[in-house]
Design a protein around this motif. Structure first.
Motif, short mmCIF file in Angstrom:
data_model
loop_
_atom_site.label_atom_id
_atom_site.label_comp_id
_atom_site.label_asym_id
_atom_site.label_seq_id
_atom_site.Cartn_x
_atom_site.Cartn_y
_atom_site.Cartn_z
N ARG A 97 39.90 41.80 40.92
CA ARG A 97 40.09 41.26 42.27
C ARG A 97 40.00 39.74 42.27
NH1 ARG A 97 39.73 43.62 47.09
NH2 ARG A 97 38.79 45.49 46.18
N LEU A 98 39.01 39.21 41.53
CA LEU A 98 38.86 37.75 41.45
C LEU A 98 40.09 37.11 40.81
CD1 LEU A 98 37.05 35.28 41.85
CD2 LEU A 98 36.05 35.74 39.60
N TYR A 99 40.60 37.76 39.75
CA TYR A 99 41.80 37.23 39.10
C TYR A 99 42.99 37.25 40.06
CZ TYR A 99 45.82 36.97 35.99
OH TYR A 99 47.01 36.61 35.41
N ALA A 154 46.77 34.29 43.19
CA ALA A 154 47.49 34.02 44.43
C ALA A 154 47.34 32.56 44.84
CB ALA A 154 46.98 34.94 45.54
N ILE A 155 46.12 32.04 44.70
CA ILE A 155 45.89 30.62 45.03
C ILE A 155 46.70 29.73 44.09
CG2 ILE A 155 44.16 28.79 45.06
CD1 ILE A 155 42.12 30.91 45.90
N THR A 156 46.68 30.08 42.80
CA THR A 156 47.43 29.29 41.82
C THR A 156 48.92 29.30 42.13
OG1 THR A 156 45.78 29.75 40.12
CG2 THR A 156 47.96 29.03 39.37
N ASP A 157 49.45 30.47 42.52
CA ASP A 157 50.87 30.56 42.85
C ASP A 157 51.23 29.68 44.03
OD1 ASP A 157 51.39 32.27 40.79
OD2 ASP A 157 51.27 34.10 42.02
N VAL A 158 50.34 29.68 45.05
CA VAL A 158 50.61 28.85 46.23
C VAL A 158 50.61 27.37 45.84
CG1 VAL A 158 49.69 28.12 48.46
CG2 VAL A 158 49.72 30.54 47.87
#
Length: 544
Positions: free
Chosen positions: A278-280, A285-289
């Motif tokens: 879940r953390l990954y 998702a944050i990294t993609d944004v």
């Protein structure tokens, strides 16, 4: 261990029975009398001792006279007497009778079984940990959790993740079956112990849970009546990772206290794996944004001018780096669009962070786009006042179409000057130079203005192109001369074609060798006039 020949069997601390070749009991000691009260001298073994012992005596070989070197012993047998496990050690005596030494092995056997069970459980937990941690996909972790639990801990298992709004992600699995994911719109607090488990509270004993209270959504289809239920939390890293439900059928024994403890050990490993997944997923998702914000844009025709760009990071497994470019359309029709292309010192994520800051700062300075020197001064001050210790080179180009030609006002801040590709194949170097930004308190620059006729282009590039090291020997720079020669053959080509050609040549020169970030932007004056009213973003009509 077989007792010695002269061992005083009458005073032995364990039962001893002596029988002749006809299966008649000859003698016994007091311990044997207490264990087998019917085994009295003169009685037949088959009538007074367990069948396994009587059969073993009947199958004993009948030896001849014994020698000093002949132990005359048969193999040790095991069996039960009054619910306890005994080892029977036979010894053939000199007179042909057989002495059966009965050793109570119950405690040793229980210890061996407990040790073997612990070994199996330890091996299972180790294998489960490896399997669970082999994937950082949350759905896959839930599937593996349910399947491992169903195969080794229960007849069926349900892995449950924390609710998403009103929906509860669940994965059901029956022993011998495949995991079945689902989304259930249910209230977990309606199931005794489930709401508490999802909030991370300690589990309640299974004996407190009424199996008949298990809701239909929790029981796999066709499972049948439920005999026993265990609900245990899946502890995560700081926050609960979910809950695990174990089910046993009516024909299966209920969960013991020891099995519940072992289930919690497994749940701890499954929860850690699900929490990591879940953390990954959240970090990914944050990294993609953030990456989407840092990626160079897709260029197209703006205000009658063709733009094209290509970017290749220094590592093939990365998407961002220290090179960047942007095209900012004019805020008012008839004004110039601003093109920026830069190269931050360094590679990878750290360089990309500074790249993002420079791009955002330049975007904020767009009202000053006509004054390149002023923009560079303000950007330089912003970089000097930040915690970054890196510097950058930069090109600013103001682009406006006037009739059939395109005017380009370009300013370099420590960056290689653009190359102008004329229709006849001539390649010119724009007369601009300047000081890089982010290194010194004051910077100087010189601006050049060039006019592009229809079919002519202005090529902006980073030094990753010219400093690409490769060639036949692998140690030669691509260089400005090769780039100039390549562009001379691009006369009249559209902007997209020039970008593709430059990137292809640089990649072929490099082969599979390491390289710096590479970026190229081409500004072209179209050969035709576009009559669409939406800045060339639709097909429209063209005139010569």
């Amino acid at each position: 261990m077989v007792p010695a020949r002269d061992f005083p069997w009458g005073s032995a601390p364990y039962p001893v029975l002596i029988a002749d070749t006809y299966g008649i009991l000859v003698e016994r000691n007091q311990v044997a009398a207490a264990l087998l009260p019917l085994a009295v001298p003169g009685a037949l073994l088959r009538d007074t001792v367990p069948s396994w012992l009587a059969s073993a005596h009947h199958a004993m070989p009948l030896p001849g006279p014994r020698t000093e070197t002949d132990s005359r012993t048969a193999r040790t047998l095991t069996g039960t007497i009054d619910g306890r496990r005994f080892e029977a050690h036979p010894t053939v005596r000199d007179d042909g009778t057989v002495a059966w030494w009965l050793v109570d092995d119950t405690d040793h056997q229980l210890a061996r079984e407990a040790l073997e069970m612990e070994r199996e459980r330890t091996a299972f937990l180790a294998e489960a940990s490896n399997t669970l941690l082999s994937s950082l996909n949350l759905g896959r972790c839930m599937d593996v959790t349910a399947q491992l639990a169903a195969e080794s801990l229960a007849d069926a298992a349900v892995a449950i993740a924390p609710s998403r709004g009103r929906r509860l992600p669940v994965v059901r699995c029956v022993r011998g079956g495949s995991p079945v994911p689902a989304q259930e719109t249910v209230d977990p607090d309606a199931v005794p112990g489930l709401g508490e488990a999802l909030r991370g509270f300690p589990p309640i004993p299974s004996r407190w849970i009424d199996p008949a209270a298990a809701p239909a959504w929790m029981v796999p289809e066709g499972f049948g009546p439920v005999n026993s239920v265990v609900i245990t939390p899946l502890p995560g890293h700081g926050v609960p990772a979910g809950a695990l439900v174990l089910l046993r059928r009516a024909e299966t024994a209920a969960f013991s206290e020891d099995e519940e403890v072992f289930a919690r050990l497994f749940a701890a490993r499954a929860g850690a794996a699900m929490s990591a997944a879940r953390l990954y997923a959240e970090q990914s998702a944050i990294t993609d944004v953030l990456t989407q914000e840092l990626l160079p844009p897709v260029l197209h025709r703006i205000s009658g001018v063709d733009f094209a760009g290509r970017y290749r990071p220094s590592a093939d497994d990365e998407r961002i780096g220290g090179d960047f470019y942007d095209v900012h359309p004019a805020a008012v029709e008839g004004e110039a669009s601003l093109v920026t292309l830069g190269d931050v010192c360094g590679k990878g994520l750290e360089a990309a962070v500074l790249t993002g800051k420079i791009r955002n700062t330049l975007h904020a300075l767009l009202p000053l786009a006509d004054d390149h020197q002023r923009m560079l001064d303000l950007l330089n001050t912003a970089l000097l006042n930040s915690h970054h210790t890196r510097y950058a080179t930069l090109l600013l180009a103001s682009v406006i179409r006037r009739g059939g030609t395109v005017d380009v006002k370009v300013t370099s801040a420590g960056h290689p000057p653009p190359l102008i590709v004329r229709t006849g194949g001539t390649v010119e170097v724009a007369d601009t130079r300047g000081t890089l930004v982010g290194a010194m308190p004051r910077i100087n620059s010189r601006t050049a203005t060039v006019t592009l006729a229809p079919g002519e282009s202005c090529v902006l590039y980073t030094d990753g192109i010219t400093e690409a090291k490769g060639g036949p020997m692998g140690d030669t720079l691509f260089g400005e001369e090769r780039l100039t020669q390549a562009l001379s053959r691009c006369a009249g080509m559209p902007a997209e074609g020039i970008c593709e050609h430059v990137q292809m040549l640089a990649s072929q020169w490099l082969g599979n060798r390491r390289h710096d970030d590479m970026a190229v932007v081409v500004i072209s004056a179209p050969r035709s006039h576009h009559l669409s009213a939406v800045d060339g973003r639709t097909r429209g009509r063209f005139t010569g």
